[in-house]
Design an enzyme around this catalytic site. Structure first.
Site, short mmCIF file in Angstrom:
data_model
loop_
_atom_site.label_atom_id
_atom_site.label_comp_id
_atom_site.label_asym_id
_atom_site.label_seq_id
_atom_site.Cartn_x
_atom_site.Cartn_y
_atom_site.Cartn_z
N ASP A 1 -7.10 19.16 24.77
CA ASP A 1 -8.27 20.04 24.67
C ASP A 1 -8.95 19.90 23.31
O ASP A 1 -8.34 19.48 22.33
CB ASP A 1 -7.87 21.50 24.90
CG ASP A 1 -6.90 22.01 23.84
OD1 ASP A 1 -6.00 21.24 23.44
OD2 ASP A 1 -7.04 23.16 23.40
N GLU A 2 -10.21 20.27 23.27
CA GLU A 2 -10.98 20.42 22.03
C GLU A 2 -10.83 19.23 21.08
O GLU A 2 -10.69 19.40 19.87
CB GLU A 2 -10.57 21.72 21.33
CG GLU A 2 -10.90 22.96 22.16
CD GLU A 2 -10.38 24.24 21.56
OE1 GLU A 2 -11.03 25.28 21.72
OE2 GLU A 2 -9.28 24.21 20.94
#
Length: 497
Positions: free
Chosen positions: A300-301
């Site tokens: 993620d991210e």
């Protein structure tokens, strides 16, 4: 008499009368379930049950029915609990403990017939021990509370920009150089191999699977403290500067511990031989240390990673995990990766009403033969404030998340086009930027974890907010007796302690 059970069973039929517990109460059946019931009854009532072959309280496995299912029959003369497996028997014991009621004549169970089974196979809680570290005994006590709510997965977020939390023989510098820091400048920490085994043993004894997460290719600033040769220089964006201005912690600097709240600035050097060797060492050792079927690879991210490098990283790591005979799990962003390993499980952390293509990315897992874990941030991210006056937590997921929103959502309505059989389950999450103590955990997790647990266990047709709030108030009288530091938030008719 109330049967204030959380999560709500599939079927409950009240009878007439009660089964009265006395000083001479005796129990027979499967050893682990009997030991659990004896210990908890003694703690709650002061009674000291004994085992006897002709006991009126009988706990047994009959191997019939769905996984984790159980049937409970109570009348004035006997308590009969049967289950399909050991996990189902434990769930039935916790139902018995919730049914236990004090009267002027002593402790009793109401006459009742309950048939029960879980809606979803995966019913979890994620605890972030990377932003703030929590000792083994804190995790063990949380496991107890999870088991009481019939949760069966503990997902531990073991690495992030702020710290690395598990000692590995293959990469000892992680524990030596990447584990001392934490968010807000607090002390860090790291689980030794013995600590890790204690957590695994505690979870297994409660029929809870542990899923460890090492987040790649982003959220890896701490890795660069130990192995700078495989880490890119932090990417400082305007958003990161805004976060530093709002929450403090400064901006990330290569080679220095990071204690802020920002995300998306770190990345491994994808495609380098040294990075591939690191990933192979870490995930191979982690697989050997993990008895459960899943390894979480994050994903993620990764805002500091180029698109090509991101696709390469997800392909490399999910294939690696699969080669180690584990099922990879990744946050929903990885569903867009072009060579995601078939069968990878996706964890959706977007909103109840998806934005920015989060639903399309989540469907990418299903398209490749995987399933989804639902963790909508504006419903079951328990680090979100429950109200504007909550002293802990954040509000980025559509403002404060009140208890009713944590309860009033339907899993099959979150990601359009995904069927119920393509949903592995539901998982609440506690990120710990602002969570520093065990009491902080309790304040943020309870009572909203009970709402998430019911959403994971109970069918939609059996659930209602009005029923839940009454049953929750009953359950909270047991929390009061145990000294649990839950929040008495609005909209629940809490009983007097």
């Amino acid at each position: 008499m109330s049967t204030g059970l959380v999560p709500r069973p599939m079927s409950v039929t009240l009878g007439e009368g009660v089964f009265a517990l006395t000083d001479a109460v005796s129990i027979t059946g499967e050893a682990d379930a009997v030991a659990l019931l004896i210990a908890r009854l003694h703690r709650r009532t002061g009674l000291s049950p004994v085992t006897a072959s002709d006991a009126p309280i009988r706990l047994r496995i009959d191997r019939d029915g769905a996984a984790e299912s159980y049937r409970l029959r109570i009348d004035a003369d006997a308590v009969e609990l049967t289950a399909s497996d050991a996990a189902g028997l434990q769930h039935g014991v916790h139902t018995l403990l919730q049914l236990l009621a004090p009267t002027r004549q002593g402790w009793v169970w109401p006459a009742v017939v309950i048939d029960d089974a879980p809606r979803f196979a995966h019913r979890g809680l994620m605890l972030d021990v990377a932003r703030h570290f929590f000792a083994v005994d804190v995790v063990e006590r949380l496991l107890d509370r999870m088991a009481e709510l019939k949760l069966n997965v503990l997902h531990l977020h073991l690495s992030d920009d702020q710290g690395w939390r598990l000692a590995l023989d293959s990469r000892p510098r992680l524990a030596e150089h990447a584990s001392d820091s934490a968010a807000l400048g607090d002390a860090g920490g790291c689980y030794s191999r013995a600590d890790w085994q204690r957590i695994l043993d505690a979870a297994a004894s409660r029929h809870i699977t542990v899923i460890p997460e090492f987040d790649v290719p982003g959220h890896t600033h701490a890795v660069g403290l130990a192995y700078p040769e495989i880490a890119h220089t932090p990417v400082v964006s305007a958003e990161l500067e805004d976060t530093a201005a709002q929450f403090g912690g400064g901006l990330p600097v290569a080679g220095q511990a990071y204690t802020g709240f920002g995300v998306g600035f770190s990345s491994l050097r994808i495609g380098d031989a040294e990075t591939s060797a690191f990933l192979r060492d870490v995930f191979t050792e982690l697989a050997a240390l993990t008895p459960g079927p899943f390894l979480h690879i994050g994903g993620d991210e990764a805002l500091g990673t180029s698109r090509d490098d991101y696709d390469h990283a997800i392909a490399e790591v999910t294939a690696l995990v699969a080669s180690l005979e584990k099922t990879p799990v990744a946050w929903h962003e990885a569903g867009s990766a072009t060579h995601l390993a078939a069968g990878t499980i996706g964890q959706y952390w977007g909103f109840l009403h998806p934005v920015d293509g989060a639903d399309e990315k989540a469907r990418g897992f299903v398209d490749r033969g995987g399933r989804l874990i639902l963790s909508p941030a504006d419903a079951v991210y328990l680090d979100m404030k429950d109200s504007a006056d909550c002293p802990l937590g954040l509000t980025w997921a559509n403002g404060p998340t009140p208890l009713r929103r944590a309860y009033d959502w339907e899993p099959i309505e979150v990601v359009p086009g995904v069927r119920e059989d393509q949903i592995l389950g539901v998982e609440a999450a506690l990120w710990t930027e602002t969570i520093r103590t065990e009491e902080d955990i309790q304040q943020m997790v309870f009572p909203r974890l009970a709402a998430a647990a019911e959403g994971a266990w109970s069918t939609g047709a059996s659930r209602s907010w009005e029923s839940f709030r009454e049953r929750l108030a009953d359950l909270a009288t047991r929390w009061d007796a145990d000294g649990l530091a839950y929040r008495r938030i609005d909209d629940v008719p809490w009983r007097r302690p």
